[in-house]
Every structure is written in C-alpha cells, then in structure tokens.
Scaffold this motif. Structure first.
Motif, PDB file in Angstrom:
ATOM      1  N   UNK A  98      33.105  40.809  38.977  1.00  0.00           N
ATOM      2  CA  UNK A  98      33.264  42.185  39.464  1.00  0.00           C
ATOM      3  C   UNK A  98      33.262  42.145  40.984  1.00  0.00           C
ATOM      4  N   UNK A  99      34.095  42.981  41.577  1.00  0.00           N
ATOM      5  CA  UNK A  99      34.188  43.055  43.027  1.00  0.00           C
ATOM      6  C   UNK A  99      34.003  44.496  43.470  1.00  0.00           C
ATOM      7  N   UNK A 100      33.166  44.699  44.507  1.00  0.00           N
ATOM      8  CA  UNK A 100      33.040  46.010  45.132  1.00  0.00           C
ATOM      9  C   UNK A 100      33.701  45.903  46.498  1.00  0.00           C
ATOM     10  N   UNK A 101      34.714  46.697  46.701  1.00  0.00           N
ATOM     11  CA  UNK A 101      35.397  46.656  47.981  1.00  0.00           C
ATOM     12  C   UNK A 101      36.815  47.179  47.846  1.00  0.00           C
ATOM     13  N   UNK A 102      37.561  46.989  48.888  1.00  0.00           N
ATOM     14  CA  UNK A 102      38.921  47.508  48.967  1.00  0.00           C
ATOM     15  C   UNK A 102      39.920  46.368  48.734  1.00  0.00           C
ATOM     16  N   UNK A 103      40.104  45.994  47.458  1.00  0.00           N
ATOM     17  CA  UNK A 103      41.066  44.938  47.140  1.00  0.00           C
ATOM     18  C   UNK A 103      41.964  45.397  45.992  1.00  0.00           C
ATOM     19  N   UNK A 104      43.158  44.847  45.981  1.00  0.00           N
ATOM     20  CA  UNK A 104      44.162  45.228  44.989  1.00  0.00           C
ATOM     21  C   UNK A 104      43.989  44.422  43.705  1.00  0.00           C
ATOM     22  N   UNK A 105      44.696  44.852  42.680  1.00  0.00           N
ATOM     23  CA  UNK A 105      44.685  44.114  41.413  1.00  0.00           C
ATOM     24  C   UNK A 105      45.273  42.720  41.594  1.00  0.00           C
ATOM     25  N   UNK A 106      46.294  42.597  42.423  1.00  0.00           N
ATOM     26  CA  UNK A 106      46.900  41.297  42.704  1.00  0.00           C
ATOM     27  C   UNK A 106      45.900  40.365  43.395  1.00  0.00           C
ATOM     28  N   UNK A 107      45.126  40.896  44.325  1.00  0.00           N
ATOM     29  CA  UNK A 107      44.106  40.092  44.988  1.00  0.00           C
ATOM     30  C   UNK A 107      43.026  39.661  43.996  1.00  0.00           C
ATOM     31  N   UNK A 108      42.654  40.553  43.095  1.00  0.00           N
ATOM     32  CA  UNK A 108      41.660  40.205  42.071  1.00  0.00           C
ATOM     33  C   UNK A 108      42.163  39.078  41.184  1.00  0.00           C
ATOM     34  N   UNK A 109      43.433  39.110  40.809  1.00  0.00           N
ATOM     35  CA  UNK A 109      44.004  38.027  39.994  1.00  0.00           C
ATOM     36  C   UNK A 109      43.958  36.706  40.746  1.00  0.00           C
ATOM     37  N   UNK A 110      44.218  36.728  42.040  1.00  0.00           N
ATOM     38  CA  UNK A 110      44.143  35.521  42.858  1.00  0.00           C
ATOM     39  C   UNK A 110      42.711  35.004  42.913  1.00  0.00           C
ATOM     40  N   UNK A 111      41.742  35.917  42.976  1.00  0.00           N
ATOM     41  CA  UNK A 111      40.341  35.515  43.033  1.00  0.00           C
ATOM     42  C   UNK A 111      39.878  34.847  41.743  1.00  0.00           C
ATOM     43  N   UNK A 112      40.466  35.223  40.615  1.00  0.00           N
ATOM     44  CA  UNK A 112      40.147  34.535  39.357  1.00  0.00           C
ATOM     45  C   UNK A 112      40.598  33.079  39.440  1.00  0.00           C
ATOM     46  N   UNK A 113      41.769  32.839  40.002  1.00  0.00           N
ATOM     47  CA  UNK A 113      42.265  31.466  40.180  1.00  0.00           C
ATOM     48  C   UNK A 113      41.331  30.690  41.107  1.00  0.00           C
ATOM     49  N   UNK A 114      40.925  31.319  42.198  1.00  0.00           N
ATOM     50  CA  UNK A 114      40.015  30.667  43.153  1.00  0.00           C
ATOM     51  C   UNK A 114      38.673  30.369  42.483  1.00  0.00           C
ATOM     52  N   UNK A 115      38.165  31.302  41.680  1.00  0.00           N
ATOM     53  CA  UNK A 115      36.888  31.103  40.979  1.00  0.00           C
ATOM     54  C   UNK A 115      36.945  29.870  40.089  1.00  0.00           C
ATOM     55  N   UNK A 116      38.053  29.687  39.408  1.00  0.00           N
ATOM     56  CA  UNK A 116      38.196  28.537  38.512  1.00  0.00           C
ATOM     57  C   UNK A 116      38.372  27.226  39.266  1.00  0.00           C
ATOM     58  N   UNK A 117      38.502  27.299  40.584  1.00  0.00           N
ATOM     59  CA  UNK A 117      38.640  26.099  41.395  1.00  0.00           C
ATOM     60  C   UNK A 117      37.373  25.714  42.134  1.00  0.00           C
ATOM     61  N   UNK A 118      36.257  26.398  41.865  1.00  0.00           N
ATOM     62  CA  UNK A 118      35.022  26.032  42.576  1.00  0.00           C
ATOM     63  C   UNK A 118      34.583  24.630  42.131  1.00  0.00           C
ATOM     64  N   UNK A 119      33.903  23.900  43.010  1.00  0.00           N
ATOM     65  CA  UNK A 119      33.544  22.506  42.696  1.00  0.00           C
ATOM     66  C   UNK A 119      32.740  22.334  41.407  1.00  0.00           C
ATOM     67  N   UNK A 120      31.793  23.205  41.110  1.00  0.00           N
ATOM     68  CA  UNK A 120      30.997  23.047  39.887  1.00  0.00           C
ATOM     69  C   UNK A 120      31.865  23.313  38.656  1.00  0.00           C
TER      70      UNK A 120
END
Length: 134
Positions: A98-120
C-alpha cells in the motif's frame, strides 16, 4: 580464479535453558526470537517464521523508498503486509503493498516490479546453499 565472496550479513544466536527463547546478535544490535505459546514457547519475541518475513518486508520497503526517492515521487508512506502460508505444494508468501501519496496506477505497477527485485526477495526465490559445520 575463484568466485568472489562478499559477506553481506553476519550474526550469532544463542539459546540457553529458557524454553525456545533465542538471543540473536548482529554487531551492536540484539533481538529476541521465541516460539508462540501454542508451540511451547513463551512468546517473548517473534517466531523464526516472522523473522524471515520481517527480513523480506524491511528489505522490500527500503528498496522501494530508495527507488521512490531517486524518482522524486511523492510517497509519504509505504506499507507491506506479509503472510506465510504452508500447503501441500510448499510455501507461499502473500505480499500486499500500500502506498500513501501522490502516485499513479502506472507508478504503482512499476513499484511492484521493483519490490520483487529487492535483494532478500532474490535470495528467497533463488538457489540457496546452506553449509552447516561444527
């Protein structure tokens, strides 16, 4: 020429006669792990399962914060809820962001990709070799 070896984490854990309570120390930091009452522990700290999830959760939100800050997106809070489920086919980790802030749906989709790339995340989904010795 050998494979480069770089230590990225190091800690020690001790258990005495206090049933299942484990003191985990990394550098100057310590935490307590324990089993829940239902499993015979005293519930004085997080279970090993929850410590695993804590590692993934903290790595994920830190990775997301770094990316969001680099992009200069306006995100006031990042929240992650994790659930580890065991079934007949193995283990599944359910991950809800979940994100609180001023971001678009497209940015949220990109953040899911980034989340799946964390080192752990990469460690948990990759090949893991554990060498145990005396």
């Amino acid at each position: 020429m050998g494979i480069e070896r770089r230590v990225v984490g190091e800690l020690s854990a001790k258990i005495s006669r206090v049933k299942y309570q484990t003191i985990i120390t990394a550098g100057k930091h310590s935490i307590i792990a324990d089993e829940p009452l239902a499993d015979g522990g005293d519930d004085t700290g997080m279970s090993p399962y929850n410590l695993l999830l804590a590692s993934l959760a903290s790595c994920t939100v830190i990775t997301l914060r770094m990316y969001i800050d680099r992009k200069m997106w306006v995100v006031d809070e990042i929240k992650i809820d994790l659930e580890l489920v065991r079934n007949d086919h193995g283990v599944i980790i359910e991950n809800k962001l979940e994100f609180k802030g001023d971001i678009t749906q497209e940015q949220k989709k990109r953040l899911v990709v980034i989340a799946n790339g964390c080192p752990i995340h990469k460690i948990l989904t990759g090949e893991i070799l554990i060498n145990t010795s005396l």
